[in-house]
Scaffold this motif. Structure first.
Motif, PDB file in Angstrom:
ATOM      1  N   PHE A  33      38.250  44.153  41.073  1.00 54.80           N
ATOM      2  CA  PHE A  33      39.165  43.174  41.656  1.00 54.80           C
ATOM      3  C   PHE A  33      40.470  43.832  42.112  1.00 54.80           C
ATOM      4  O   PHE A  33      41.044  43.446  43.137  1.00 54.80           O
ATOM      5  CB  PHE A  33      39.457  42.061  40.651  1.00 54.80           C
ATOM      6  CG  PHE A  33      38.357  41.049  40.543  1.00 54.80           C
ATOM      7  CD1 PHE A  33      38.065  40.202  41.595  1.00 54.80           C
ATOM      8  CD2 PHE A  33      37.594  40.950  39.389  1.00 54.80           C
ATOM      9  CE1 PHE A  33      37.044  39.266  41.511  1.00 54.80           C
ATOM     10  CE2 PHE A  33      36.570  40.027  39.288  1.00 54.80           C
ATOM     11  CZ  PHE A  33      36.289  39.179  40.351  1.00 54.80           C
ATOM     12  N   GLN A  61      41.884  43.681  45.863  1.00 55.59           N
ATOM     13  CA  GLN A  61      43.233  43.175  46.121  1.00 55.59           C
ATOM     14  C   GLN A  61      44.047  44.186  46.925  1.00 55.59           C
ATOM     15  O   GLN A  61      44.704  43.843  47.912  1.00 55.59           O
ATOM     16  CB  GLN A  61      43.938  42.876  44.795  1.00 55.59           C
ATOM     17  CG  GLN A  61      45.369  42.369  44.948  1.00 55.59           C
ATOM     18  CD  GLN A  61      45.435  41.018  45.637  1.00 55.59           C
ATOM     19  OE1 GLN A  61      44.726  40.092  45.256  1.00 55.59           O
ATOM     20  NE2 GLN A  61      46.269  40.907  46.667  1.00 55.59           N
ATOM     21  N   ARG A 119      32.486  35.250  36.825  1.00 56.31           N
ATOM     22  CA  ARG A 119      33.676  35.788  37.482  1.00 56.31           C
ATOM     23  C   ARG A 119      34.340  34.722  38.346  1.00 56.31           C
ATOM     24  O   ARG A 119      33.742  34.241  39.316  1.00 56.31           O
ATOM     25  CB  ARG A 119      33.292  36.987  38.346  1.00 56.31           C
ATOM     26  CG  ARG A 119      32.590  38.099  37.564  1.00 56.31           C
ATOM     27  CD  ARG A 119      32.152  39.222  38.475  1.00 56.31           C
ATOM     28  NE  ARG A 119      31.552  40.305  37.709  1.00 56.31           N
ATOM     29  CZ  ARG A 119      30.240  40.459  37.526  1.00 56.31           C
ATOM     30  NH1 ARG A 119      29.397  39.585  38.064  1.00 56.31           N
ATOM     31  NH2 ARG A 119      29.779  41.468  36.816  1.00 56.31           N
TER      32      ARG A 119
END
Length: 550
Positions: free
Chosen positions: A49, A53, A144
Motif C-alpha cells: 500500500f 500511495q 484488505r
C-alpha cells in the motif's frame, strides 16, 4: 501481499509512467534494490500500500484513479501471461465468470500457498435480455480495505477483454457491520473477509453500449482511459518456481518396438500363469478359470501407470497445455500412448502389491464431449483442455500432500486406460478389461473427472461403484470445478436422480454386455447397484461442495 503483486505493479508503473517513475517510487519507499520485494513470497500489506500511495503521488494521479488503472492492468497482465484460457473457461458471461472466480483463486493457491484472496458471491442474476445485457448483484469480501477502485478497474477490464462488453457498477453497501453474517463466514478464516461490499453490476454487450453512448457526449475519465491499455506481455516464466522445469515427455521415436517388446513380455507372464490350467480354449475367458491368487499374478504383470507430466498441464504453460490438450482430444487409443506408461508393480507377496514407482490413482473419466458442451460452457471452453488442467491441479494437491513439494506434481502416477492398456493387442486388451477390478484394488485412490454426463457412461459408473466396494470413500477425489455451473447443476441432479443401468451408454457397444454381466455376477441385483450409485454420488458430491470455497 504476494510478491507477484509487486511484479505486476512494477510492470504497471514502468509501462504507464516510465522506468524513472519506478525508480522514484523505490527511492521514496526506501528500497535500494527492488529485487528484494519482487520475490515469489508473501510481504506485509503495508509495504504494498505504501508503494501504491507513493506511486500515485509520483504520477500526480488520485489514489482511486491509480488503483482503477492498476486493476485493469492486472487483468491484462494475467491474460497475457498464460491465464487467458483459464479466464475464458470460467463462464460464458460475466455473472457466471464471477460465480466461478473463487475456483480460479483456489487453483492459483496451489502455487502461491501463502496468498490470501478475496471472495465473491453472485446473487439475483437476471437472464440476458434480447439485446444481451443483464444485471446481477455481486458480494465481495476481502481482508484488505480500500481496494474497491482496483476491483472496479479489474471488473470493467474483464467485461471488456473477455465478453466485449461495457460494465456499469453501482455500489450498494461499502462495508458489513457484522462479518459473521457474511455468506462465507462459516467456511473462511476471520482474516479472509473482514471487509464486505455489495454492488449491482449491469453488463451491456458492446453493440448495446454503443447504441446507448451514441445518444450521449463522450466521457473523459479514468474508466475510459483504462480501457485503452493493451494486453501486457511479460517474461514467460514469471510464475515459475525455483525447481527445474520439466518438459512433457513425448513417446520415443521407436515406440513401436518398445510396445512390441513389452507386449511379448506380458504374453509370456500370462502364459506362465495359465500353463497350470487345462481346458482354457472354450468360450469362457481364461480369467474366469483362474484362482483369485493367479488373477492377481496376471494383474500385477499387466498393471501399468502414467505420470501426470505425460497427460496434464497447468493453465499457465501454453506449450505444455497444447500438448496435453492434443492428448485428450485424440479419442483413438493407439499403441503409441501405451508407450507412455510403464510397469508400476513388481511381483511380491499377494496382498502387498509392492510399487516400483510409488502411489497411483485410478483415473475415471469419459472421453466423449459432454452433450450440450458449447451451450453450457460457452464456445471458448475446451473439454480436453479443462481435463488436462484439472488433472494438473489434483496432481499438485497430491504432490504437496505426499511428496512435500507442489513442483513435483509431474511425478504423480495415474492408471488411465488410454495409456495403460495395449489397444492394438486384442488378447492383452481382453485380459485388462477383465482385470479391471484387480486394477482398482491395486490403486491407492480414485480420481473422478465429473462432467454432467459422467453418470450416463456405463464404464464410469461401474468404476465408481467397484472402487467404493473395496476402498475407503475418503480415497475418492471428485474433480468437477471446470464443469459445475448454475446452468449445469440441474443436469447433474437429473442424471443422478434418473440413473438407470439400462440407459447408460458405451462408445463400444459390445462392452455393454461385458459390464452388465459383471454387474449380474458380482452384485446382488441391478437395482441394488443403482441404489448404491445414487446414494454414494449424492453423499460424495455433498462432501465435495461442503469443502469448496464459497
Amino acid at each position: 501481499m504476494h510478491g507477484l503483486i509487486h511484479v505486476i505493479f512494477k510492470g504497471f508503473v514502468v509501462d504507464t509512467f516510465g522506468q524513472d517513475a519506478w525508480q522514484e517510487i523505490m527511492r521514496k519507499a526506501g528500497v535500494e534494490d527492488d529485487s528484494t520485494i519482487l520475490k515469489m513470497q508473501q510481504y506485509d500489506d503495508s509495504l504494498t500500500f505504501a508503494a501504491i500511495q507513493i506511486g500515485s503521488e509520483v504520477a500526480g494521479a488520485p489514489m482511486d484513479a491509480a488503483l482503477e488503472l492498476f486493476g485493469a492492468y492486472f487483468v491484462q497482465f494475467a491474460a497475457g501471461n498464460g491465464f487467458l484460457s483459464l479466464l475464458k473457461s470460467l463462464g460464458s458471461n460475466l455473472a457466471e465468470f464471477l460465480s466461478n472466480l473463487n475456483i480460479l483463486h483456489h487453483n492459483i493457491e496451489r502455487d502461491f500457498t501463502s496468498a490470501v484472496f478475496p471472495l465473491f458471491e453472485v446473487q439475483a442474476a437476471s437472464l440476458p435480455s434480447a439485446k444481451g445485457d443483464h444485471t446481477f448483484i455481486l458480494r465481495y469480501g476481502s481482508s484488505r480495505p480500500g481496494l474497491f477502485p482496483l476491483l472496479r478497474g479489474a471488473l470493467k477490464k474483464t467485461a471488456d477483454l473477455l465478453f466485449d462488453a461495457e460494465l456499469e457498477i453501482r455500489e450498494l453497501a461499502p462495508t458489513a457491520a457484522d462479518p459473521a453474517a457474511l455468506p462465507w463466514a462459516r467456511t473462511t478464516t476471520p482474516t479472509e473477509a473482514q471487509v464486505s461490499m455489495e454492488m449491482e453490476l449491469t453488463v451491456r454487450p458492446r453493440s448495446v453500449a454503443q447504441q446507448a453512448s451514441s445518444q450521449e457526449p463522450p466521457r473523459n475519465d479514468s474508466t475510459q482511459s483504462s480501457t485503452q491499455l493493451e494486453v501486457v506481455e511479460a517474461e514467460p516464466d514469471w510464475f515459475s518456481r525455483s525447481s527445474a522445469h520439466l518438459e512433457v515427455v513425448e513417446p520415443e521415436p521407436n515406440w513401436f518396438s518398445k510396445v512390441a517388446a513389452s507386449c511379448k513380455e506380458k504374453h509370456a507372464a500370462v502364459d506362465k500363469v495359465c500353463a497350470a490350467y487345462q481346458n482354457l480354449d472354450d468360450a469362457t475367458h481364461p480369467y474366469f478359470k483362474l484362482s483369485a491368487k493367479d488373477r492377481v499374478k496376471v494383474g500385477v504383470s499387466l498393471f501399468r501407470g502414467v505420470v501426470a507430466g505425460q497427460i496434464a498441464a497447468p493453465w499457465t504453460d501454453q506449450t505444455e497445455l497444447a500438448q496435453a490438450t492434443e492428448f485428450w482430444a485424440a479419442y483413438e487409443k493407439l499403441d503409441s500412448f501405451y508407450a507412455q506408461s510403464r510397469d508400476w508393480l513388481q511381483p511380491g507377496v499377494v496382498g502387498t502389491f509392492p510399487r516400483k514407482e510409488g502411489k497411483i490413482r485410478f483415473l475415471s473419466q469419459s472421453w466423449g464431449l459432454p452433450m450440450g458442451w458449447d451451450e453450457m460452457m460457452g464456445p471458448n471452453s475446451s473439454y480436453s483442455q479443462a481435463k488436462a488442467a484439472e488433472i494438473c491441479c489434483v496432481a499438485k494437491d497430491i504432490a504437496s500432500r505426499e511428496l512435500g513439494d507442489v513442483s513435483r506434481w509431474r511425478e504423480v502416477g495415474f492408471w488411465l486406460d488410454k495409456c495403460c492398456i495395449p489397444q492394438g493387442d486384442k488378447v492383452l486388451m481382453s485380459w485388462c478389461v477383465n482385470l479391471l477390478e484387480e486394477f482398482i484394488v491395486f490403486s491407492d485412490g480414485l480420481i473422478v473427472l465429473v462432467p454432467w454426463t459422467y453418470f450416463t457412461r456405463l464404464w464410469c459408473v461401474y468404476e465408481w461403484v467397484c472402487f467404493l466396494l473395496v476402498h475407503d470413500p475418503m480415497d475418492i477425489e471428485i474433480c468437477a470445478d471446470p464443469f459445475i455451473r448454475d446452468s449445469t447443476m440441474p443436469l447433474y441432479i437429473s442424471c443422478i436422480s434418473n440413473f438407470k443401468l439400462e440407459s447408460c451408454q458405451c462408445f463400444h457397444e459390445p462392452d455393454r454386455a461385458i459390464l452388465l454381466a459383471k454387474v449380474d455376477l458380482y452384485y446382488k441385483s441391478r437395482a441394488a447397484f443403482e441404489r448404491f450409485l445414487k446414494f454414494t454420488s449424492i453423499a460424495l458430491f455433498a462432501r465435495r461442495l461442503a469443502h469448496q470455497r464459497p
